[in-house]
Motif scaffolding. Structure first.
Motif, short mmCIF file in Angstrom:
data_model
loop_
_atom_site.label_atom_id
_atom_site.label_comp_id
_atom_site.label_asym_id
_atom_site.label_seq_id
_atom_site.Cartn_x
_atom_site.Cartn_y
_atom_site.Cartn_z
N GLY A 1 0.81 -1.22 0.00
CA GLY A 1 0.00 0.00 0.00
C GLY A 1 0.84 1.27 0.00
O GLY A 1 0.57 2.20 -0.76
N TYR B 1 1.15 4.24 -2.76
CA TYR B 1 0.95 5.60 -2.27
C TYR B 1 2.09 6.51 -2.73
O TYR B 1 1.86 7.59 -3.28
N LEU C 1 -5.52 8.63 0.16
CA LEU C 1 -4.93 7.36 -0.26
C LEU C 1 -4.48 6.55 0.95
O LEU C 1 -4.34 5.33 0.88
N GLY D 1 -6.65 3.65 1.85
CA GLY D 1 -6.43 2.44 1.06
C GLY D 1 -5.33 1.58 1.62
O GLY D 1 -5.38 0.34 1.56
N ALA E 1 -6.84 -0.34 4.50
CA ALA E 1 -7.75 -1.37 4.01
C ALA E 1 -6.99 -2.57 3.48
O ALA E 1 -7.33 -3.73 3.76
N LEU E 2 -5.94 -2.33 2.70
CA LEU E 2 -5.16 -3.43 2.13
C LEU E 2 -4.46 -4.22 3.22
O LEU E 2 -4.41 -5.46 3.18
N SER F 1 -7.45 10.91 7.70
CA SER F 1 -7.05 9.76 6.89
C SER F 1 -6.30 8.74 7.73
O SER F 1 -6.51 7.53 7.60
#
Length: 268
Positions: free
Chosen positions: A63, A67, A81, A84, A87-88, A253
């Motif tokens: 990730g 990024y 980002l 993400g 999440a990954l 984030s």
């Protein structure tokens, strides 16, 4: 009950004979089966904390790599980002851990995601700073090259340093800048100022007595460099990094990424 069943079967045979028909073959008894029999199950997959941890690490590494590449090669400054990345990391921890789903795994995965995101943001800030100083270095080199060419021209036009030669040079420079000025109207004050302030530097540049480093330093254009030519200024890099890190969008984030990594990897 068994006796009753046999008696009933015999009675049926007797009635059939009396009626002149053929006795029917007795119907075999069907085996009794439980009404609720559970279907056979395959062996459950064995969960693994270590594999879940490995999945969280791989997810974080992949990730943050994506990024950083998006920031570096596309110029997109999308701080969301980071979500993400979380999440990954959480998804791979759950996948490789085969549903291990403990809070311990969730917590470690969340920490891994946060550490990876903050680390890559530092390198993003470093990249921004290097780009800015690289532009400054190009500007400094251009200023030095321009001043060197102008110095050589000046010593050529002003070989003796007389007032008349200085006036010719100043008139020429004014014309290059789009302003037509005759040498005769240039004041004595302008000539004196040029002789005392500009002419010595031009002569030193042309003769090689004033080095590039000293020239840049005197004009506040010098840039500290490493052996690779990259600028070094830790305090400025840290300042840019903190500005990036502590922005409201980035803090949101980071919190969302950590929460998502924890939720997915712990099945919360």
């Amino acid at each position: 009950p068994l006796c009753n069943a046999e008696g009933t079967a015999a009675a049926n045979v007797r009635l059939a004979e009396l009626a002149g028909g053929q006795p029917s073959a007795p119907v075999p008894a069907r085996p009794v089966r439980p009404a609720m029999m559970a279907p056979a199950k395959y062996p459950a997959k064995k969960s693994s904390f270590a594999m879940g941890l490995l999945g969280g690490f791989i997810g974080t590494a992949a990730g943050v790599a994506v990024y950083f590449l998006i920031f570096k090669f596309t110029g997109l400054r999308i701080k969301l980002l980071a979500i993400g990345v979380g999440a990954l990391a959480g998804w791979l921890a759950e996948l490789l851990g085969k549903g291990e789903g403990s809070k311990g795994l969730g917590g470690i995965t969340a920490v891994l995601a946060l550490a990876g995101i903050i680390g890559v943001q530092y390198f993003v800030a470093l990249g921004w700073w290097q780009e800015a100083v690289a532009a400054q270095a190009k500007l400094a080199d251009a200023a030095y090259a321009f001043s060197m060419a102008e110095a050589r021209e000046a010593v050529k036009i002003i070989p003796t340093g007389s007032d008349a030669e200085i006036r010719v040079f100043l008139a020429k420079k004014s014309k290059e800048q789009g302003e037509e000025i005759l040498p005769g109207i240039i004041s004595n004050k302008e000539v004196k100022e040029f002789r005392e302030n500009r002419l010595p530097e031009y002569q030193a540049l042309a003769d090689g007595q004033l080095s590039k480093e000293k020239f840049l330093k005197e004009h506040h254009l010098n840039v500290a460099r490493t052996n690779e030519g990259l600028p070094v200024d830790d305090s400025t890099v840290k300042g840019v990094f903190l500005m990036l890190l502590l922005s409201k969008v980035n803090l949101f984030s980071l919190a969302a990424a950590a929460g998502l990594a924890f939720k997915l990897s712990s099945n919360a």
